[in-house]
Design a protein around this motif. Structure first.
Motif, PDB file in Angstrom:
ATOM      1  N   GLU A  19       9.965  -4.605  -9.764  1.00 56.54           N
ATOM      2  CA  GLU A  19      10.198  -6.020  -9.466  1.00 56.54           C
ATOM      3  C   GLU A  19       9.520  -6.424  -8.164  1.00 56.54           C
ATOM      4  N   LEU A  20       9.601  -5.554  -7.154  1.00 55.00           N
ATOM      5  CA  LEU A  20       8.920  -5.831  -5.887  1.00 55.00           C
ATOM      6  C   LEU A  20       7.406  -5.855  -6.062  1.00 55.00           C
ATOM      7  N   LEU A  21       6.891  -4.941  -6.876  1.00 55.70           N
ATOM      8  CA  LEU A  21       5.447  -4.912  -7.106  1.00 55.70           C
ATOM      9  C   LEU A  21       4.983  -6.209  -7.770  1.00 55.70           C
ATOM     10  N   LEU A  22       5.747  -6.688  -8.723  1.00 54.38           N
ATOM     11  CA  LEU A  22       5.373  -7.934  -9.383  1.00 54.38           C
ATOM     12  C   LEU A  22       5.455  -9.127  -8.428  1.00 54.38           C
ATOM     13  N   GLU A  23       6.378  -9.070  -7.478  1.00 51.10           N
ATOM     14  CA  GLU A  23       6.492 -10.141  -6.481  1.00 51.10           C
ATOM     15  C   GLU A  23       5.386 -10.078  -5.438  1.00 51.10           C
ATOM     16  N   THR A  24       5.121  -8.886  -4.922  1.00 47.70           N
ATOM     17  CA  THR A  24       4.199  -8.747  -3.794  1.00 47.70           C
ATOM     18  C   THR A  24       2.760  -8.476  -4.201  1.00 47.70           C
ATOM     19  N   ARG A  25       2.586  -7.862  -5.385  1.00 48.50           N
ATOM     20  CA  ARG A  25       1.257  -7.458  -5.876  1.00 48.50           C
ATOM     21  C   ARG A  25       0.597  -6.408  -4.993  1.00 48.50           C
ATOM     22  N   ASN A  26       1.422  -5.667  -4.226  1.00 46.04           N
ATOM     23  CA  ASN A  26       0.861  -4.711  -3.283  1.00 46.04           C
ATOM     24  C   ASN A  26       1.818  -3.534  -3.118  1.00 46.04           C
ATOM     25  N   VAL A  27       1.382  -2.347  -3.501  1.00 47.15           N
ATOM     26  CA  VAL A  27       2.256  -1.174  -3.436  1.00 47.15           C
ATOM     27  C   VAL A  27       2.596  -0.803  -1.999  1.00 47.15           C
ATOM     28  N   HIS A  28       1.750  -1.132  -1.047  1.00 49.97           N
ATOM     29  CA  HIS A  28       2.058  -0.864   0.360  1.00 49.97           C
ATOM     30  C   HIS A  28       3.243  -1.725   0.804  1.00 49.97           C
ATOM     31  N   ASP A  29       3.262  -2.979   0.375  1.00 54.20           N
ATOM     32  CA  ASP A  29       4.402  -3.842   0.693  1.00 54.20           C
ATOM     33  C   ASP A  29       5.672  -3.334   0.032  1.00 54.20           C
ATOM     34  N   VAL A  30       5.557  -2.855  -1.199  1.00 55.40           N
ATOM     35  CA  VAL A  30       6.713  -2.307  -1.904  1.00 55.40           C
ATOM     36  C   VAL A  30       7.297  -1.149  -1.112  1.00 55.40           C
ATOM     37  N   ALA A  31       6.452  -0.220  -0.698  1.00 56.74           N
ATOM     38  CA  ALA A  31       6.916   0.948   0.052  1.00 56.74           C
ATOM     39  C   ALA A  31       7.554   0.532   1.370  1.00 56.74           C
ATOM     40  N   GLN A  32       6.941  -0.386   2.066  1.00 53.88           N
ATOM     41  CA  GLN A  32       7.481  -0.826   3.350  1.00 53.88           C
ATOM     42  C   GLN A  32       8.830  -1.515   3.160  1.00 53.88           C
TER      43      GLN A  32
END
Length: 120
Positions: free
Chosen positions: A97-110
């Motif tokens: 869900e975070l990946l779909l919102e942010t479109r960035n795996v680095h943001d997801v991890a953070q």
């Protein structure tokens, strides 16, 4: 077993190899990026792929567990690259869900790990 079973098994094996070969002397940003791009991001995207496109692919309990544990292994290694020890217990769904919102795996991890800490 779903049609994703072989890919999940490969991710699980790679996560275990990465855990065993963790090297704290590798440049943190490079190692962290690799764990996300080649590891956690692949696991999260596999879940997204299986859950979108009009056909919900049912995962067995074992497949879902392997996918979750692999993703969490890479998130732990990502954090360790920054000198932070954590026990990741995130669901693949929340990461997806975070990946779909942010479109960035680095943001997801953070966002999931709070590593590195956000600056005000």
């Amino acid at each position: 077993m779903s049609r994703y079973g072989p890919r999940i098994a490969a991710l699980e094996r790679r996560a275990e190899r990465d855990r065993e070969s963790f090297d704290p002397d590798v440049t943190p940003e490079r190692a962290a990026a690799d764990y996300l791009r080649e590891g956690a991001g692949q696991a999260i995207w596999l879940y997204v792929e299986a859950r979108t496109g009009g056909r919900l692919v049912p995962f067995s309990e074992a497949e879902l567990t392997a996918l979750r544990e692999s993703m969490n292994t890479w998130l732990e290694l990502y954090a360790r690259s920054y000198g932070v020890s954590l026990e990741a217990e995130f669901t693949v769904r929340e990461a997806a869900e975070l990946l779909l919102e942010t479109r960035n795996v680095h943001d997801v991890a953070q966002l999931l790990t709070d590593v590195p800490e956000r600056r005000p």
